[in-house]
Write a protein that holds these residues in place. Structure first.
Motif, PDB file in Angstrom:
ATOM      1  N   LEU A   1       0.887  -1.134   0.125  1.00 17.02           N
ATOM      2  CA  LEU A   1      -0.116  -0.057   0.000  1.00 17.02           C
ATOM      3  C   LEU A   1       0.920   1.333  -0.050  1.00 17.02           C
ATOM      4  O   LEU A   1       1.636   1.255   0.926  1.00 17.02           O
ATOM      5  N   ILE A   2       0.586   1.978  -1.065  1.00 12.08           N
ATOM      6  CA  ILE A   2       1.603   3.226  -1.110  1.00 12.08           C
ATOM      7  C   ILE A   2       0.780   4.497  -0.818  1.00 12.08           C
ATOM      8  O   ILE A   2      -0.185   4.884  -1.701  1.00 12.08           O
ATOM      9  N   LEU A   3       0.695   5.060   0.380  1.00  9.80           N
ATOM     10  CA  LEU A   3      -0.004   6.239   0.750  1.00  9.80           C
ATOM     11  C   LEU A   3       0.377   7.620   0.384  1.00  9.80           C
ATOM     12  O   LEU A   3       1.392   7.970   1.223  1.00  9.80           O
ATOM     13  N   ASN A   4       0.222   7.838  -0.958  1.00 11.81           N
ATOM     14  CA  ASN A   4       0.884   9.107  -1.633  1.00 11.81           C
ATOM     15  C   ASN A   4       0.211  10.185  -1.634  1.00 11.81           C
ATOM     16  O   ASN A   4       0.550  11.288  -1.601  1.00 11.81           O
ATOM     17  N   ALA A   5      -1.193   9.797  -1.687  1.00 10.86           N
ATOM     18  CA  ALA A   5      -2.122  11.182  -1.686  1.00 10.86           C
ATOM     19  C   ALA A   5      -1.810  12.133  -0.717  1.00 10.86           C
ATOM     20  O   ALA A   5      -1.957  11.698   0.452  1.00 10.86           O
ATOM     21  N   GLY A   6      -1.866  13.555  -1.125  1.00  5.29           N
ATOM     22  CA  GLY A   6      -1.775  14.363  -0.041  1.00  5.29           C
ATOM     23  C   GLY A   6      -2.064  15.634  -0.651  1.00  5.29           C
ATOM     24  O   GLY A   6      -1.984  16.185  -1.738  1.00  5.29           O
ATOM     25  N   VAL A   7      -2.125  16.692   0.238  1.00  6.89           N
ATOM     26  CA  VAL A   7      -2.422  18.130   0.138  1.00  6.89           C
ATOM     27  C   VAL A   7      -1.464  19.025   0.925  1.00  6.89           C
ATOM     28  O   VAL A   7      -1.115  18.551   1.976  1.00  6.89           O
ATOM     29  N   VAL A   8      -1.095  20.053   0.477  1.00  5.53           N
ATOM     30  CA  VAL A   8      -0.279  21.170   1.316  1.00  5.53           C
ATOM     31  C   VAL A   8      -1.095  22.295   2.114  1.00  5.53           C
ATOM     32  O   VAL A   8      -0.744  22.782   2.851  1.00  5.53           O
TER      33      VAL A   8
END
Ligand SMILES: NC(=O)c1ccc[n+]([C@@H]2O[C@H](COP(=O)([O-])OP(=O)(O)OC[C@H]3O[C@@H](n4cnc5c(N)ncnc54)[C@H](OP(=O)(O)O)[C@@H]3O)[C@@H](O)[C@H]2O)c1
Length: 252
Positions: free
Chosen positions: A87-94
């Motif tokens: 599982l690659i938890l990449n989604a993100g916001v700044v």
């Protein structure tokens, strides 16, 4: 699914690092499940040309329960034991970027839901719904240097990523005793400063150190998503994956 496939779930696959990670995973023997709120016609053309099985799912990852429910049902539909599942938890916001006095729940809560709460519930669903597989299970959270060193104006992002780091350590603490072959290993990995839409957002924001990021771009000193993704995929294959819980790809 045929036995021996390496199964990857990539969140935030539509752009930036997530799209580059997906491309780097388009190799025979892999199968990829991609999730984001939007699609990428360029990436989907590359996927089609590769012949690698990739499923694209549209999901808003600011909704932790829905995201976990979605991942659980996707994993339940996998019909054979993979050789490994990651599982690659990449989604993100700044955003929100700005002073602490301007923090407001209307922007802070969605930020923390996306960057922290959903990665937590998705990891829970991942562990629960892969228990039936006799294979290695890896969780890679894309962290940030900002999790480990504060940046004035980025308090939401710094706090969320720092909490994500500690969550990854908690995963290892809670599941370290699960024996092979179903061991769970988790790493929070900072990717460096990467030339993506997120960096464009940062360069356009108002905070004390913004010039440093503008200079990095102007001086061509940002890492490319492609090179970063290639190095992250190689990192996932390291036999000692999980030994360093909080890591930085720039160390390699
Ligand atoms: N770029 C850098 O220099 C840098 C440095 C340190 C850490 N990071 C971390 O690296 C990761 C990737 O960042 P990036 O630079 O590639 O960012 P990006 O170019 O802004 O891409 C963000 C990805 O996350 C997805 N996403 C955002 N909100 C979502 C939501 N509510 N639901 C579903 N998907 C969502 C986006 O897809 P949709 O908009 O299609 O939903 C997009 O695919 C992030 O975790 C970031 O914090 C980046």
């Amino acid at each position: 699914m045929s036995a021996g496939i390496h199964l990857y779930i990539v969140t935030g696959a539509s752009r930036g690092l997530g799209a580059a990670l997906t491309r780097a995973l388009l190799k025979p023997g892999n199968r990829v499940i991609c999730v984001a709120r939007s699609r990428s016609p360029e990436l989907e053309a590359d996927i089609a040309a590769s012949g690698v099985p990739v499923a694209w799912h549209l999901q808003d990852l600011s909704q932790p329960s829905a995201a976990a429910g979605w991942l659980g049902s996707v994993l339940d539909a996998v019909d054979e034991t993979p050789a490994s599942v990651t599982l690659i938890l990449n989604a993100g916001v700044v955003e929100p970027i700005g002073p602490i006095t301007a923090l407001h729940e209307t922007t802070l809560i969605p930020h923390l839901l996306t960057n922290l709460a959903t990665p937590m519930t998705m990891t829970g669903a991942f562990i629960e719904h892969t228990t039936r597989f006799d294979c290695a299970r890896k969780v890679l959270a894309i962290s940030s240097g900002a999790a480990r060193n504060p940046v004035p104006g980025w308090s939401a992002y710094c706090a969320g990523k720092a909490a994500l780091d500690m969550f990854i350590r908690s995963v290892n603490a809670e599941y370290a005793s699960v024996p092979e072959p179903r061991a769970v290993r988790a790493v929070a990995l900072a990717p460096g400063v990467v030339d993506t839409d997120m960096q464009e957002t940062i360069r356009g924001a108002d905070f004390a150190a913004v010039q440093r990021f503008r200079d990095l771009k102007a001086n061509d000193q940002l890492a490319s998503p492609e090179d970063t993704a290639r190095r992250i995929v190689a990192y996932l294959d390291r036999p000692d994956f999980g030994k360093t819980e909080l890591d930085d790809i720039r160390n390699y």
